[in-house]
Design an enzyme around this catalytic site. Structure first.
Site, short mmCIF file in Angstrom:
data_model
loop_
_atom_site.label_atom_id
_atom_site.label_comp_id
_atom_site.label_asym_id
_atom_site.label_seq_id
_atom_site.Cartn_x
_atom_site.Cartn_y
_atom_site.Cartn_z
N LYS A 158 8.86 15.14 65.67
CA LYS A 158 9.54 16.28 65.06
C LYS A 158 9.81 16.01 63.78
O LYS A 158 10.45 14.76 63.50
CB LYS A 158 10.65 16.55 65.96
CG LYS A 158 10.11 17.21 67.44
CD LYS A 158 11.43 17.83 68.20
CE LYS A 158 11.22 18.11 69.56
NZ LYS A 158 12.20 18.68 70.18
N LYS A 201 11.12 11.99 73.82
CA LYS A 201 10.23 11.74 75.05
C LYS A 201 9.86 13.27 75.24
O LYS A 201 10.47 14.21 74.88
CB LYS A 201 11.31 11.63 76.35
CG LYS A 201 10.51 11.66 77.61
CD LYS A 201 9.50 10.32 77.88
CE LYS A 201 8.72 10.40 79.18
NZ LYS A 201 7.60 9.35 79.41
N LYS A 237 10.27 34.28 70.07
CA LYS A 237 10.44 34.74 71.26
C LYS A 237 9.98 36.28 71.55
O LYS A 237 10.28 37.18 70.47
CB LYS A 237 12.01 34.53 71.40
CG LYS A 237 12.73 33.11 71.58
CD LYS A 237 14.14 33.14 71.32
CE LYS A 237 14.53 31.56 71.21
NZ LYS A 237 15.87 31.46 70.52
N ARG A 292 24.22 30.29 63.55
CA ARG A 292 23.98 31.70 63.06
C ARG A 292 24.45 32.66 64.37
O ARG A 292 24.15 32.22 65.54
CB ARG A 292 22.82 32.17 62.40
CG ARG A 292 21.77 31.93 63.30
CD ARG A 292 20.26 32.28 62.84
NE ARG A 292 19.35 32.19 63.93
CZ ARG A 292 18.55 31.34 64.27
NH1 ARG A 292 18.78 30.09 63.55
NH2 ARG A 292 17.60 31.25 65.37
N VAL A 295 19.16 36.61 67.24
CA VAL A 295 18.69 37.97 67.27
C VAL A 295 18.94 38.20 68.90
O VAL A 295 19.25 39.57 68.80
CB VAL A 295 17.04 37.84 67.45
CG1 VAL A 295 16.24 38.92 68.07
CG2 VAL A 295 16.58 37.54 65.92
N ARG A 339 11.61 42.10 72.51
CA ARG A 339 11.89 42.31 71.30
C ARG A 339 10.79 43.06 70.68
O ARG A 339 9.42 42.97 71.21
CB ARG A 339 11.64 41.08 70.50
CG ARG A 339 12.78 39.99 70.65
CD ARG A 339 12.61 38.99 69.74
NE ARG A 339 13.48 37.88 70.28
CZ ARG A 339 13.73 36.98 69.16
NH1 ARG A 339 13.05 36.87 68.00
NH2 ARG A 339 14.66 36.24 69.39
#
Ligand code: MV4
Length: 453
Positions: A158, A201, A237, A292, A295, A339
């Site tokens: 990552k 992992k 999402k 933050r 949503v 959404r």
């Protein structure tokens, strides 16, 4: 308490923050781009200042323009909403320098959580469970191979400056590691100007479960339980719910306890979200923290009856949690959010233009957060989220039926939206049985395509 707050955002979240300010008796200042002249956040704020042309870099992301407007309007504080400048530690520092309260954590905490490898190390040190993985930034592909052998394949590489899925590579063997390491490094360097990588992992078919917390400036932290956010497409999402069917009262309690201690130690202040992956054994592993308001915050508001945005503002003004909350957190019932994006339901391409018909659903247990209206125009420059339809029921089944009828009554014409997609997901037997993981949407869309063919 603050007298005047600038809302440094647009769309539904700008309206949401204005609502909180109105209820607290605080004056509001909107900022807007030339594309947003006729937006509802401009209409409902007490004052509004145009800060530039439509392009984000020249308006909502233009720090000198935003700060100039705040100085001219003489505001006490700035609420950044989500996205845009909400997790920009440099912006938070500029606000501080100008004697304007940034409604968010201290800049150094925002910076820590923005560097994912450092956040991981800090959370581990503070006692939060993390996945096996590398320590520090991976110095070379050779070091990456060493760590991978120690952790055991499969692993995931990552980007430390990443998040939201960019610069990630799944690695299943030592042979393919060097090429994937270099690809991830180049991608991260190009996308974030920082090629730093770390390793974990890899968890197969995880669920995405996140905990909502509130932390005041006196060291008090409270958990408001979790949201199940596995229904995503390309790291966006689509639907969220609370509580998660997989989280037992014991796991909820234990995780809340661990997080309260950890975030108090870290010096966290503000609303915050701690993201976990849940593995097949229903164990939670920390992956990232968002500093933050998110949503999907209304899902938690619906089950806890806590106004998270009002809480953020009161905390920023120095209030103690005991004075912000009305008593212990006691989640009740089940909430779901859909959404609604302005995009083609199959192609997922943005669908800007004029809304010709807009019939918002309402009734018992239904909440609609939106800045859209009939005859209003959705500009092509910004995020495609135009509404969040949120319902609460006594249990998940009631929430599902309520969402079904609300979606049926939600009519938007003139642009494409994801409303039809949500209607189909809600009818899916696997979804209704709660069998959802991060691969659900991909499988669902593939099956729908094959069925159509
Ligand atoms: C993972 C993972 C499996 N194992 N980490 C994707 C976005 C970023 N926030 C974290 N992501 C993942 N990290 C390990 N160690 C799988 C994903 C992932 C994912 C996570 C949450 C929701 C949707 C996802 C879709 C694909 C991959």
């Amino acid at each position: 308490m603050f007298h005047k707050i600038m809302v440094a955002n647009r769309g539904e979240i700008a309206l949401r923050v204005i609502c909180a300010c109105k209820e607290l008796g605080i004056r509001t200042v909107a900022i807007y781009s030339e594309a947003d002249r006729n937006s509802l956040h401009v209409r409902f704020a007490d004052e509004a200042i145009c800060i530039g042309p439509p392009q984000l870099a020249q308006s909502y992301l233009n720090i000198p323009a935003v700060i100039s407007a705040a100085e001219i309007a003489n505001v006490d504080a700035i609420h950044p909403g989500y996205g845009l400048l909400s997790e920009n530690a440099n912006f938070a520092e500029v606000c501080e320098t100008c004697n304007i309260k940034f409604i968010g954590p201290p800049p150094q905490v925002t910076r820590l959580m923005g560097e994912k490898e450092k956040a991981r190390a800090a959370m581990k040190k503070a006692g939060v469970p993390i996945l096996p993985g590398s320590e520090g930034i991976l110095a070379s592909e050779g070091e990456a191979v060493e760590w991978a052998r120690q952790v055991g394949f499969p692993v995931i590489i990552k980007a430390s400056a990443g998040g939201g899925g960019r610069g990630m590579r799944i690695v299943r063997s030592a042979e393919e590691l060097p090429a994937l390491f270099n690809a991830a490094h180049s991608e991260a360097a190009a996308a974030f100007g920082n090629g730093d990588l770390y390793m974990e992992k890899y968890v197969e078919r995880p669920r995405h479960v996140e905990f909502q917390i509130l932390a005041d400036s006196h060291g008090n932290v409270v958990s408001l339980g979790e949201r199940e956010c596995s229904l995503q497409r390309r790291h966006q999402k689509l639907m969220e719910e609370s509580p998660s069917l997989q989280v037992t009262p014991e796991l909820r309690e234990e995780t809340g306890r661990i997080l309260s201690q950890a975030l108090s130690n870290i010096g966290y202040v503000n609303a915050g979200t701690i993201e976990f992956l849940m593995d097949q054994d229903r164990r939670l592993h920390f992956i990232e923290m968002n500093t933050r308001i998110q949503v999907e915050h209304p899902v938690t508001e619906m089950v806890t009856d806590v106004d998270l945005v009002k809480s953020q503002i009161m905390i920023a003004a120095g209030a103690k949690l005991q004075d912000v909350l009305h008593g212990p957190i006691q989640p009740r019932g089940h909430a779901i959010e859909c959404r609604i994006n302005a995009e083609h339901p199959e192609k997922f391409t943005p669908s800007a233009g004029k809304i010709t018909t807009f019939n918002p659903p309402g009734g018992t247990g239904v909440r609609l957060d939106t800045a859209a209206y009939a005859e209003g125009v959705i500009p092509p420059y910004y995020d495609s989220l135009i509404a969040k339809l949120v319902v609460r029921g006594r249990d998940r089944n009631e929430a599902i039926s309520r969402m079904g009828r609300a979606l049926e009554m939600f009519i938007v014409e003139g642009i494409f939206t994801t409303i039809p997609l949500h209607r189909k997901i809600l009818a899916d037997p696997e979804f209704r049985a709660g069998k959802i993981d991060t691969g659900f949407i991909e499988r669902f869309l593939k099956a729908a395509k094959e069925h159509a063919a």
